[in-house]
Scaffold this motif. Structure first.
Motif, PDB file in Angstrom:
ATOM      1  N   GLN A   1       0.824  -1.202   0.000  1.00 46.98           N
ATOM      2  CA  GLN A   1       0.000   0.000   0.000  1.00 46.98           C
ATOM      3  C   GLN A   1       0.868   1.266   0.000  1.00 46.98           C
ATOM      4  O   GLN A   1       1.812   1.377   0.782  1.00 46.98           O
TER       5      GLN A   1
ATOM      6  N   CYS B   1       2.777  11.292  -3.045  1.00 45.05           N
ATOM      7  CA  CYS B   1       2.494   9.863  -2.935  1.00 45.05           C
ATOM      8  C   CYS B   1       3.814   9.100  -2.765  1.00 45.05           C
ATOM      9  O   CYS B   1       4.690   9.164  -3.634  1.00 45.05           O
TER      10      CYS B   1
ATOM     11  N   TRP C   1      -4.094   9.754  -9.295  1.00 49.11           N
ATOM     12  CA  TRP C   1      -4.695  10.461  -8.160  1.00 49.11           C
ATOM     13  C   TRP C   1      -6.224  10.436  -8.306  1.00 49.11           C
ATOM     14  O   TRP C   1      -6.764  10.518  -9.407  1.00 49.11           O
TER      15      TRP C   1
ATOM     16  N   THR D   1      -6.691  10.428  -2.783  1.00 49.88           N
ATOM     17  CA  THR D   1      -6.035   9.119  -2.693  1.00 49.88           C
ATOM     18  C   THR D   1      -5.072   8.976  -3.853  1.00 49.88           C
ATOM     19  O   THR D   1      -5.343   9.455  -4.960  1.00 49.88           O
TER      20      THR D   1
ATOM     21  N   GLN E   1      -3.175   6.000  -6.205  1.00 48.11           N
ATOM     22  CA  GLN E   1      -3.328   4.598  -6.568  1.00 48.11           C
ATOM     23  C   GLN E   1      -2.119   4.172  -7.401  1.00 48.11           C
ATOM     24  O   GLN E   1      -1.806   4.802  -8.407  1.00 48.11           O
TER      25      GLN E   1
ATOM     26  N   ARG F   1      -4.097   1.054  -3.233  1.00 48.22           N
ATOM     27  CA  ARG F   1      -4.542   2.431  -3.048  1.00 48.22           C
ATOM     28  C   ARG F   1      -4.232   2.859  -1.626  1.00 48.22           C
ATOM     29  O   ARG F   1      -4.372   2.083  -0.667  1.00 48.22           O
ATOM     30  N   SER F   2      -3.831   4.142  -1.482  1.00 53.05           N
ATOM     31  CA  SER F   2      -3.528   4.684  -0.159  1.00 53.05           C
ATOM     32  C   SER F   2      -4.808   4.946   0.620  1.00 53.05           C
ATOM     33  O   SER F   2      -5.911   4.891   0.080  1.00 53.05           O
ATOM     34  N   ASP F   3      -4.637   5.224   1.903  1.00 52.62           N
ATOM     35  CA  ASP F   3      -5.772   5.698   2.692  1.00 52.62           C
ATOM     36  C   ASP F   3      -6.157   7.103   2.219  1.00 52.62           C
ATOM     37  O   ASP F   3      -5.340   7.822   1.623  1.00 52.62           O
ATOM     38  N   ASP F   4      -7.390   7.508   2.537  1.00 56.02           N
ATOM     39  CA  ASP F   4      -7.856   8.838   2.137  1.00 56.02           C
ATOM     40  C   ASP F   4      -7.156   9.921   2.948  1.00 56.02           C
ATOM     41  O   ASP F   4      -6.883   9.763   4.140  1.00 56.02           O
TER      42      ASP F   4
END
Length: 632
Positions: free
Chosen positions: A323, A343, A354, A390, A392, A401-404
């Motif tokens: 992640q 990111c 994004w 986020t 991705q 995908r990253s956390d929000d």
């Protein structure tokens, strides 16, 4: 026809009479069309069954009917003669076989049919001339089962297949079926003139199936056993699933499957470099980099020996992505400032994208991206840019995908509004709800004021308008609790001193009803009052008979009914109106007695009226109610 079995013995007299009748008959009319027809029942006669020949449209006055087993009325082939006049009944002839029965309607029934009953039959009807008609009888035998040869056929596609139906005696019609459906000649399929031979040239794979021939005559149908036709073909194009190229994570499971259209079923073999694997499927467990490469499947027809290879399938093995993370993890910024997000992607990342609130964002306008897409910048930031951001990351086999990261934009308050908008007019005793709204982030705080007086906080103000002093300008002030910015809106409140729309409508309706009642009352009063009038004293004294020209005095009033002022004003002429008052008295006008009440300017209080009621300083004329129809 050979049927000469003698019938029952005739009496001498009946034989003599029959001969005399036959000799007296004129010869059959030649060339004349019969005036009747023969109907066969049943239409198809079965061996061992019965058949009846009935005459339709038979004329009246028939003397006799003679049946013959021949196409003409020949005495040598006479079966019997049925005499209707005189009533001698059935007189059998030389062709009688003890199975033929006549009837009064000239019909003939043949029982226990034999094959040699197949013949032409003629009836001669005398009425008094002789008219003949004929019919052909066929006695049918139930058909036995036919046979198709060869009973099983295996043929290569584009060759020729021929089937023959061996039908039993008595067959009238032959038909062919494939898988239960009738086939007809046409295209690649042809039939012999008697339909007993079927040929398909060239044969195709769709011609495979179960073939049968079906024979029939008028009374029966029979079908052969199925003959199986197998068409050998293929293999056609070899298909591999899943299709390549394949990008799979290390450690995963892969099952390769090979298919191809062929009859009989083909044999499959997989090839990978120097390795081969038999069978249509190959299971690769715990994939590693060693499994990467090209795979080919071969299909072989065991009957024809034809083989075909699939296209090469490419397999690539990848590691899964971990992640990513976005920094900073949460952002709060004032509108028109700048926002920058970064990111942090894991090793093996091929692409970075994004998203804002789940939707992909692209560079353009106020939003820009670095060359590798790992940095996002918004300058200047607007309130519409707020949301959950986020990043991705992806490669050939995985996406993560990253956390929000929440981006909050501070702005406002803008567009402060008060509803309902002013100016507002209220009547005393009414209630008003005012609501205030404004655009701001975070949500604004609201305060209400009139003049210098604070009234309430919150977006809602309820006002009970009970005092004229409450009129004025009401202000709503919205304040951003973080930015400290404020904006306000106002509404003007006025007292409504006029009548409401409902009250005006009620007054107009009351006036219209009053005018209607006035008109009706005036019309009734005019009808009751005569045209002559006499002066009266206003001090209550009754007029004398001499002054009125009559001997009778005004009758006592039983009671008066009165209405608005002026109801009877037009009935009294000016000389009789007093210039002082108030007073009352009797007045006779148009042969009617009226009670007159007059109020002068000096009378301030209400004036009683006989029968109840009162009037103010004004005049009123009200009619008396009579005791009976003989009184005025």
């Amino acid at each position: 026809m050979g049927h000469r079995t003698p019938g029952p013995q005739r009496s001498p007299w009946s034989a003599v009479l029959a001969a005399a009748l036959l000799l007296s008959c004129p010869p059959p009319a030649r060339g004349q069309a019969p005036r009747f027809t023969i109907r066969q029942d049943p239409e198809a006669a079965r061996l061992g069954g019965d058949v009846t020949f009935a005459l339709e449209l038979l004329p009246s006055g028939v003397v006799s009917c003679a049946w013959h087993r021949a196409p003409t009325a020949s005495l040598d082939f006479e079966i019997f003669t049925y005499f209707k006049q005189p009533e001698l009944g059935q007189q059998n002839g030389p062709a009688y076989t003890e199975r033929e029965t006549g009837a009064d309607d000239c019909s003939m029934r043949i029982s226990r049919l034999r094959l040699n009953d197949t013949s032409a039959y003629t009836v001669a009807v005398r009425h008094p001339t002789i008219t003949t008609a004929s019919i052909n009888l066929t006695v049918y035998v139930p058909l036995t089962q036919p046979v198709v040869t060869p009973d099983n056929v295996t043929v290569t596609e584009n060759d020729t297949v021929t089937l023959t139906c061996r039908s039993p005696p008595g067959t009238e019609m032959v038909a062919w079926l494939r898988d239960g459906a009738v086939v007809s000649a046409g295209g690649r399929l042809s039939l012999s003139p008697d339909n007993r031979t079927l040929t398909v040239q060239p044969v195709q794979r769709g011609d495979t199936g179960a073939y049968a021939c079906q024979v029939s005559n008028a009374i029966s149908t029979n079908r052969s056993d199925n003959a199986t036709v197998t068409v050998v073909y293929g293999p056609d194009a070899v298909t591999v699933t899943p299709p390549g190229p394949l990008d799979l994570p290390a450690g995963s499971l892969l099952t390769l499957t090979c298919t191809a259209a062929a009859v009989p079923a083909p044999l499959f073999t997989w090839f990978f470099g120097e390795t081969w694997h038999p069978g249509a499927s190959w299971v690769l467990d715990r994939l590693s980099v060693a499994h990467a490469g090209g795979y080919v499947c071969q299909a072989l027809n065991p009957h024809s020996g034809h083989g075909r290879n699939s296209s090469r399938l490419e397999l690539r093995v990848w590691e899964l992505l971990t992640q990513p993370a976005v920094t900073p993890d949460n952002v709060t910024v004032t509108e028109n400032d700048t926002v920058t997000l970064t990111c942090r992607s894991p090793p093996g990342t091929e692409t970075v994208a994004w998203l804002r609130d789940g939707a992909v964002v692209s560079a353009g306008g106020r939003l820009s991206l670095s060359l590798d897409n790992r940095t996002l910048t918004v300058r200047p930031v607007q309130r519409g840019d707020a949301g959950a951001y986020t990043c991705q990351v992806s490669n050939a086999i995985s996406t993560n995908r990253s956390d929000d990261v929440n981006v909050t934009i501070l702005y406002g308050p803008d567009s402060v509004t008060v509803t309902p908008p002013g100016p507002l007019r209220l009547r005393l005793g009414s209630r008003l709800d005012l609501r205030c709204a404004a655009a701001a982030a975070p949500p604004p705080l609201f305060a209400w004021a009139r003049g210098n007086a604070s009234l309430a906080t919150g977006s809602h103000l309820r006002l009970d308008f009970g005092d004229p002093s409450q009129a004025g300008k009401y202000r709503c002030r919205a304040t951003n609790p973080i930015l400290g910015r404020a904006a306000e809106a106002a509404v003007l409140l006025l007292q409504d001193e006029g009548l409401s729309t409902g009250a005006i409508a009620g007054i107009v309706l009351g006036m219209l009803l009053g005018l209607g009642l006035l008109g009706a009352a005036g019309y009734l009063l005019w009808r009751r009052v005569g045209r002559s009038s006499a002066p009266i004293s206003l001090n209550g004294a009754k007029p004398s008979a001499s002054s009125r020209g009559e001997s009778s005095a005004p009758p006592p009033c039983l009671g008066v009914s009165w209405g608005p002022p002026g109801l009877g004003g037009g009935l009294i002429s000016p000389p009789f109106l007093p210039h002082r008052g108030p007073g009352c008295g009797w007045h006779r006008q148009h042969s009617k007695w009226l009670w007159v009440v007059v109020g002068g300017p000096g009378h301030l209080g209400p004036l009683p009226v006989p029968g109840g009621g009162a009037v103010g300083p004004r005049r009123m004329v009200v009619p008396c109610r009579r005791r009976s129809s003989t009184q005025p």
